[in-house]
Design a protein around this motif. Sequence first.
Motif, PDB file in Angstrom:
ATOM      1  N   LEU A  53     -67.829  28.406 116.039  1.00 40.10           N
ATOM      2  CA  LEU A  53     -67.821  26.945 116.001  1.00 40.10           C
ATOM      3  C   LEU A  53     -66.914  26.457 117.131  1.00 40.10           C
ATOM      4  O   LEU A  53     -65.718  26.746 117.149  1.00 40.10           O
ATOM      5  CB  LEU A  53     -67.302  26.451 114.651  1.00 40.10           C
ATOM      6  CG  LEU A  53     -67.400  24.952 114.409  1.00 40.10           C
ATOM      7  CD1 LEU A  53     -68.863  24.516 114.309  1.00 40.10           C
ATOM      8  CD2 LEU A  53     -66.652  24.565 113.146  1.00 40.10           C
ATOM      9  N   THR A  54     -67.491  25.755 118.087  1.00 37.83           N
ATOM     10  CA  THR A  54     -66.739  25.371 119.281  1.00 37.83           C
ATOM     11  C   THR A  54     -66.120  23.985 119.200  1.00 37.83           C
ATOM     12  O   THR A  54     -65.229  23.658 119.983  1.00 37.83           O
ATOM     13  CB  THR A  54     -67.648  25.442 120.520  1.00 37.83           C
ATOM     14  OG1 THR A  54     -68.786  24.591 120.316  1.00 37.83           O
ATOM     15  CG2 THR A  54     -68.111  26.865 120.777  1.00 37.83           C
TER      16      THR A  54
ATOM     17  N   ILE B 188     -71.488  31.098 104.941  1.00 37.41           N
ATOM     18  CA  ILE B 188     -72.212  30.267 105.901  1.00 37.41           C
ATOM     19  C   ILE B 188     -71.596  30.513 107.277  1.00 37.41           C
ATOM     20  O   ILE B 188     -70.400  30.302 107.473  1.00 37.41           O
ATOM     21  CB  ILE B 188     -72.129  28.764 105.554  1.00 37.41           C
ATOM     22  CG1 ILE B 188     -72.674  28.499 104.148  1.00 37.41           C
ATOM     23  CG2 ILE B 188     -72.904  27.944 106.592  1.00 37.41           C
ATOM     24  CD1 ILE B 188     -72.498  27.062 103.670  1.00 37.41           C
ATOM     25  N   ARG B 189     -72.427  30.962 108.202  1.00 43.18           N
ATOM     26  CA  ARG B 189     -71.977  31.158 109.585  1.00 43.18           C
ATOM     27  C   ARG B 189     -72.264  29.883 110.357  1.00 43.18           C
ATOM     28  O   ARG B 189     -73.397  29.407 110.402  1.00 43.18           O
ATOM     29  CB  ARG B 189     -72.691  32.327 110.246  1.00 43.18           C
ATOM     30  CG  ARG B 189     -72.334  32.430 111.739  1.00 43.18           C
ATOM     31  CD  ARG B 189     -72.715  33.714 112.379  1.00 43.18           C
ATOM     32  NE  ARG B 189     -72.011  34.868 111.864  1.00 43.18           N
ATOM     33  CZ  ARG B 189     -70.737  35.185 112.179  1.00 43.18           C
ATOM     34  NH1 ARG B 189     -70.044  34.399 112.973  1.00 43.18           N
ATOM     35  NH2 ARG B 189     -70.190  36.264 111.690  1.00 43.18           N
ATOM     36  N   LEU B 190     -71.217  29.319 110.956  1.00 44.51           N
ATOM     37  CA  LEU B 190     -71.326  28.093 111.735  1.00 44.51           C
ATOM     38  C   LEU B 190     -71.284  28.436 113.215  1.00 44.51           C
ATOM     39  O   LEU B 190     -70.440  29.218 113.653  1.00 44.51           O
ATOM     40  CB  LEU B 190     -70.171  27.148 111.394  1.00 44.51           C
ATOM     41  CG  LEU B 190     -70.006  26.803 109.910  1.00 44.51           C
ATOM     42  CD1 LEU B 190     -68.788  25.933 109.706  1.00 44.51           C
ATOM     43  CD2 LEU B 190     -71.245  26.150 109.367  1.00 44.51           C
ATOM     44  N   ARG B 191     -72.184  27.832 113.973  1.00 40.32           N
ATOM     45  CA  ARG B 191     -72.250  28.103 115.416  1.00 40.32           C
ATOM     46  C   ARG B 191     -72.517  26.802 116.155  1.00 40.32           C
ATOM     47  O   ARG B 191     -73.392  26.035 115.769  1.00 40.32           O
ATOM     48  CB  ARG B 191     -73.379  29.082 115.685  1.00 40.32           C
ATOM     49  CG  ARG B 191     -73.548  29.435 117.148  1.00 40.32           C
ATOM     50  CD  ARG B 191     -74.646  30.415 117.334  1.00 40.32           C
ATOM     51  NE  ARG B 191     -74.379  31.535 116.430  1.00 40.32           N
ATOM     52  CZ  ARG B 191     -74.997  32.701 116.476  1.00 40.32           C
ATOM     53  NH1 ARG B 191     -75.934  32.906 117.351  1.00 40.32           N
ATOM     54  NH2 ARG B 191     -74.702  33.655 115.640  1.00 40.32           N
ATOM     55  N   GLY B 192     -71.740  26.568 117.210  1.00 42.66           N
ATOM     56  CA  GLY B 192     -71.968  25.387 118.041  1.00 42.66           C
ATOM     57  C   GLY B 192     -71.005  24.262 117.732  1.00 42.66           C
ATOM     58  O   GLY B 192     -69.841  24.502 117.423  1.00 42.66           O
TER      59      GLY B 192
ATOM     60  N   MET C 187     -74.089  21.436 123.206  1.00 41.22           N
ATOM     61  CA  MET C 187     -74.499  22.654 122.532  1.00 41.22           C
ATOM     62  C   MET C 187     -75.068  22.306 121.166  1.00 41.22           C
ATOM     63  O   MET C 187     -74.608  21.390 120.506  1.00 41.22           O
ATOM     64  CB  MET C 187     -73.301  23.595 122.396  1.00 41.22           C
ATOM     65  CG  MET C 187     -73.632  24.861 121.612  1.00 41.22           C
ATOM     66  SD  MET C 187     -72.217  25.925 121.396  1.00 41.22           S
ATOM     67  CE  MET C 187     -72.687  27.234 122.493  1.00 41.22           C
ATOM     68  N   SER C 188     -76.033  23.038 120.723  1.00 39.09           N
ATOM     69  CA  SER C 188     -76.654  22.792 119.435  1.00 39.09           C
ATOM     70  C   SER C 188     -75.777  23.349 118.313  1.00 39.09           C
ATOM     71  O   SER C 188     -74.746  23.962 118.549  1.00 39.09           O
ATOM     72  CB  SER C 188     -78.039  23.432 119.402  1.00 39.09           C
ATOM     73  OG  SER C 188     -77.923  24.830 119.532  1.00 39.09           O
ATOM     74  N   PHE C 189     -76.226  23.136 117.096  1.00 39.48           N
ATOM     75  CA  PHE C 189     -75.483  23.584 115.917  1.00 39.48           C
ATOM     76  C   PHE C 189     -76.402  24.407 115.027  1.00 39.48           C
ATOM     77  O   PHE C 189     -77.566  24.069 114.844  1.00 39.48           O
ATOM     78  CB  PHE C 189     -74.951  22.365 115.148  1.00 39.48           C
ATOM     79  CG  PHE C 189     -74.300  22.742 113.851  1.00 39.48           C
ATOM     80  CD1 PHE C 189     -73.028  23.290 113.839  1.00 39.48           C
ATOM     81  CD2 PHE C 189     -74.953  22.551 112.650  1.00 39.48           C
ATOM     82  CE1 PHE C 189     -72.431  23.651 112.639  1.00 39.48           C
ATOM     83  CE2 PHE C 189     -74.363  22.892 111.448  1.00 39.48           C
ATOM     84  CZ  PHE C 189     -73.088  23.444 111.444  1.00 39.48           C
ATOM     85  N   GLU C 190     -75.867  25.469 114.470  1.00 41.55           N
ATOM     86  CA  GLU C 190     -76.590  26.292 113.495  1.00 41.55           C
ATOM     87  C   GLU C 190     -75.691  26.556 112.310  1.00 41.55           C
ATOM     88  O   GLU C 190     -74.479  26.738 112.472  1.00 41.55           O
ATOM     89  CB  GLU C 190     -76.988  27.640 114.107  1.00 41.55           C
ATOM     90  CG  GLU C 190     -78.018  27.572 115.184  1.00 41.55           C
ATOM     91  CD  GLU C 190     -78.347  28.956 115.739  1.00 41.55           C
ATOM     92  OE1 GLU C 190     -78.117  29.966 115.058  1.00 41.55           O
ATOM     93  OE2 GLU C 190     -78.822  29.019 116.877  1.00 41.55           O
TER      94      GLU C 190
END
Length: 106
Positions: free
Chosen positions: A52-53, A16-20, A1-4
């Motif tokens: 954030l996974t 800051i919103r963290l995703r991935g 999975m990518s990161f944002e």
Amino acid sequence: MSFEAKSHVWDGIATIRLRGELESKSAGRLNRVIEEVATQELRRLVLLMDQLTYLSSAGLRSLVYAHQKLGRGVEIVLVGARPEVAETIRLTGFDRSVVMQEPTGA
């Protein structure tokens, strides 16, 4: 999975919103976002972590980097960390340097 990592700064609070997955390949991206928000006068950094996974040791180093870059005068709040991410943070003791909280609202 990518990161944002998407940031927003308002009234001395950087969010800051963290995703991935935050790992060695994506940690530099978060460091650059931290550097950008650090140019402003902040009193708090809020990291929204509910999406954030995965958090590797390199990702954890980015959180430590934020703590060092912003200094003691800036409170760091980690919101909504998933159990596996929160466990990584707790195992290293970094939870004693930040505020960890559950998300508010539904």
